[in-house]
Design a protein around this motif. Structure first.
Motif, PDB file in Angstrom:
ATOM      1  N   UNK A 218       0.830  -1.199   0.000  1.00 45.58           N
ATOM      2  CA  UNK A 218       0.000   0.000   0.000  1.00 45.58           C
ATOM      3  C   UNK A 218       0.873   1.262   0.000  1.00 45.58           C
ATOM      4  N   UNK A 219       1.900   1.278   0.888  1.00 36.06           N
ATOM      5  CA  UNK A 219       2.865   2.368   0.825  1.00 36.06           C
ATOM      6  C   UNK A 219       3.712   2.184  -0.427  1.00 36.06           C
ATOM      7  N   UNK A 220       4.009   3.242  -1.115  1.00 39.51           N
ATOM      8  CA  UNK A 220       4.802   3.116  -2.330  1.00 39.51           C
ATOM      9  C   UNK A 220       6.289   3.335  -2.044  1.00 39.51           C
ATOM     10  N   UNK A 221       6.595   4.427  -1.375  1.00 43.88           N
ATOM     11  CA  UNK A 221       8.014   4.737  -1.143  1.00 43.88           C
ATOM     12  C   UNK A 221       8.115   5.842  -0.097  1.00 43.88           C
ATOM     13  N   UNK A 222       9.308   5.993   0.439  1.00 49.60           N
ATOM     14  CA  UNK A 222       9.586   7.129   1.302  1.00 49.60           C
ATOM     15  C   UNK A 222       9.746   8.346   0.406  1.00 49.60           C
ATOM     16  N   UNK A 223       8.911   9.324   0.587  1.00 47.82           N
ATOM     17  CA  UNK A 223       8.998  10.525  -0.253  1.00 47.82           C
ATOM     18  C   UNK A 223      10.033  11.506   0.298  1.00 47.82           C
ATOM     19  N   UNK A 224       9.931  11.817   1.582  1.00 46.26           N
ATOM     20  CA  UNK A 224      10.929  12.724   2.153  1.00 46.26           C
ATOM     21  C   UNK A 224      11.034  12.576   3.661  1.00 46.26           C
ATOM     22  N   UNK A 225      12.153  13.073   4.157  1.00 50.01           N
ATOM     23  CA  UNK A 225      12.376  13.241   5.593  1.00 50.01           C
ATOM     24  C   UNK A 225      12.422  14.743   5.833  1.00 50.01           C
ATOM     25  N   UNK A 226      11.586  15.231   6.725  1.00 52.62           N
ATOM     26  CA  UNK A 226      11.541  16.663   7.023  1.00 52.62           C
ATOM     27  C   UNK A 226      12.330  16.979   8.284  1.00 52.62           C
ATOM     28  N   UNK A 227      13.292  17.874   8.166  1.00 52.01           N
ATOM     29  CA  UNK A 227      14.129  18.259   9.303  1.00 52.01           C
ATOM     30  C   UNK A 227      13.825  19.707   9.681  1.00 52.01           C
ATOM     31  N   UNK A 228      13.404  19.905  10.922  1.00 51.64           N
ATOM     32  CA  UNK A 228      13.084  21.249  11.396  1.00 51.64           C
ATOM     33  C   UNK A 228      14.372  21.991  11.716  1.00 51.64           C
ATOM     34  N   UNK A 229      14.554  23.159  11.118  1.00 54.19           N
ATOM     35  CA  UNK A 229      15.755  23.967  11.386  1.00 54.19           C
ATOM     36  C   UNK A 229      15.332  25.412  11.687  1.00 54.19           C
ATOM     37  N   UNK A 230      16.198  26.080  12.447  1.00 52.87           N
ATOM     38  CA  UNK A 230      15.937  27.481  12.779  1.00 52.87           C
ATOM     39  C   UNK A 230      16.174  28.373  11.568  1.00 52.87           C
ATOM     40  N   UNK A 231      17.190  28.019  10.771  1.00 51.30           N
ATOM     41  CA  UNK A 231      17.581  28.878   9.654  1.00 51.30           C
ATOM     42  C   UNK A 231      18.155  28.009   8.532  1.00 51.30           C
ATOM     43  N   UNK A 232      17.522  28.038   7.395  1.00 53.08           N
ATOM     44  CA  UNK A 232      17.929  27.166   6.295  1.00 53.08           C
ATOM     45  C   UNK A 232      19.353  27.454   5.839  1.00 53.08           C
ATOM     46  N   UNK A 233      19.722  28.724   5.745  1.00 54.43           N
ATOM     47  CA  UNK A 233      21.073  29.034   5.253  1.00 54.43           C
ATOM     48  C   UNK A 233      22.139  28.466   6.199  1.00 54.43           C
ATOM     49  N   UNK A 234      21.890  28.573   7.505  1.00 56.30           N
ATOM     50  CA  UNK A 234      22.830  27.992   8.468  1.00 56.30           C
ATOM     51  C   UNK A 234      22.890  26.474   8.307  1.00 56.30           C
ATOM     52  N   UNK A 235      21.729  25.859   8.137  1.00 55.69           N
ATOM     53  CA  UNK A 235      21.682  24.394   8.040  1.00 55.69           C
ATOM     54  C   UNK A 235      22.362  23.900   6.771  1.00 55.69           C
ATOM     55  N   UNK A 236      22.291  24.690   5.692  1.00 55.17           N
ATOM     56  CA  UNK A 236      22.932  24.275   4.436  1.00 55.17           C
ATOM     57  C   UNK A 236      24.448  24.212   4.573  1.00 55.17           C
ATOM     58  N   UNK A 237      24.998  24.994   5.485  1.00 59.50           N
ATOM     59  CA  UNK A 237      26.451  24.936   5.705  1.00 59.50           C
ATOM     60  C   UNK A 237      26.848  23.517   6.102  1.00 59.50           C
ATOM     61  N   UNK A 238      25.985  22.868   6.899  1.00 62.80           N
ATOM     62  CA  UNK A 238      26.272  21.478   7.241  1.00 62.80           C
ATOM     63  C   UNK A 238      25.827  20.518   6.127  1.00 62.80           C
ATOM     64  N   UNK A 239      24.552  20.551   5.765  1.00 59.96           N
ATOM     65  CA  UNK A 239      24.018  19.500   4.882  1.00 59.96           C
ATOM     66  C   UNK A 239      24.597  19.573   3.462  1.00 59.96           C
ATOM     67  N   UNK A 240      24.862  20.779   2.989  1.00 64.25           N
ATOM     68  CA  UNK A 240      25.396  20.922   1.634  1.00 64.25           C
ATOM     69  C   UNK A 240      26.931  20.910   1.637  1.00 64.25           C
ATOM     70  N   UNK A 241      27.518  21.805   2.426  1.00 57.05           N
ATOM     71  CA  UNK A 241      28.970  21.962   2.356  1.00 57.05           C
ATOM     72  C   UNK A 241      29.706  20.811   3.036  1.00 57.05           C
ATOM     73  N   UNK A 242      29.305  20.474   4.263  1.00 56.45           N
ATOM     74  CA  UNK A 242      30.056  19.479   5.034  1.00 56.45           C
ATOM     75  C   UNK A 242      29.655  18.050   4.675  1.00 56.45           C
ATOM     76  N   UNK A 243      28.345  17.808   4.513  1.00 58.72           N
ATOM     77  CA  UNK A 243      27.880  16.448   4.256  1.00 58.72           C
ATOM     78  C   UNK A 243      27.886  16.123   2.757  1.00 58.72           C
ATOM     79  N   UNK A 244      27.825  17.156   1.939  1.00 58.97           N
ATOM     80  CA  UNK A 244      27.931  16.924   0.497  1.00 58.97           C
ATOM     81  C   UNK A 244      26.620  16.637  -0.210  1.00 58.97           C
ATOM     82  N   UNK A 245      25.483  16.971   0.421  1.00 59.01           N
ATOM     83  CA  UNK A 245      24.207  16.780  -0.267  1.00 59.01           C
ATOM     84  C   UNK A 245      24.000  17.907  -1.281  1.00 59.01           C
TER      85      UNK A 245
END
Lengths: 133, 133
Positions: free
Chosen positions: B1-28
């Motif tokens: 019945x479930x097809x797939x995991x569509x997304x994981x939602x992460x609550x952050x205070x500030x997207x630009x700050x969070x991108x420093x980790x998720x984009x720059x450091x983690x490489x997403x």
């Protein structure tokens, strides 16, 4: 560098109780339940696309997982990404100032290398990286 | 019945700050940032296999997301599964005694139906179901 989401780990008090929801009510499939970490943890593996959802139940009270449950209650414990180059991934994280729980990867019984990033560096998310052996 | 995991939602205070980790450091990879829910939320969409990771930042203080952040801090907020039959999925949940946040699905601006399951029924996990329009 990240290949894919491998799994989402959900901390539960009791796997059989949790399966009543995830399997019966939500309709997910159960692949199998196995002891992990030398018998410290019981894990229910539920396939989900090219990854899986894992229900993780601590079997001893001193583990990090047991402490998480005591402090925060049931819920998502960690997410795990597969990487193709663990050393490069950890070096990149450190170069950007991220704090690692495992500066050097741990190795499980089947030779798989894995390491956790500290949630303080990851905006509250406990992230596991692993590379296939 | 479930097809797939569509997304994981992460609550952050500030997207630009969070991108420093998720984009720059983690490489997403960052696909794009958009306003959602009529401007109440800013969301950074980061593709991940056949799903995505979403960084969600509240833009008003009265939303459920803002209250989550104030109470629990940054971290995983919800996971979302795509279903092929929303009505059947919700009926199955109710038949098994699960508590829904949305007894009837909500509909977003593009006509997509979505509904949340209460985390009390889902072992502490806030689960969103959605069906493509």
């Amino acid at each position: 560098m990240l290949i894919r989401l491998d799994h989402i780990g959900i901390a539960v008090q009791n796997i059989q109780d949790a399966l009543v929801f995830f399997q019966d009510a939500l309709g997910m499939e159960l692949d199998h339940v196995a002891l992990e970490e030398g018998g410290k943890t019981s894990v229910a593996f539920m396939p989900m696309g090219d990854g899986e959802l894992e229900l993780v139940q601590p079997l001893e009270s001193e583990s990090g997982l047991a402490k998480f449950l005591a402090k925060r209650g049931e819920g998502i414990h960690h997410i795990c990404f597969e990487v193709d180059d663990m050393d490069a991934a950890l070096a990149r994280l450190v170069a950007h100032g991220a704090q690692l729980i495992d500066a050097k990867p741990r190795v499980n019984a089947s030779g798989t290398r894995y390491a956790f990033i500290h949630p303080k560096s990851a905006h509250g998310v406990l992230i596991e990286l692993y590379q296939r052996a």
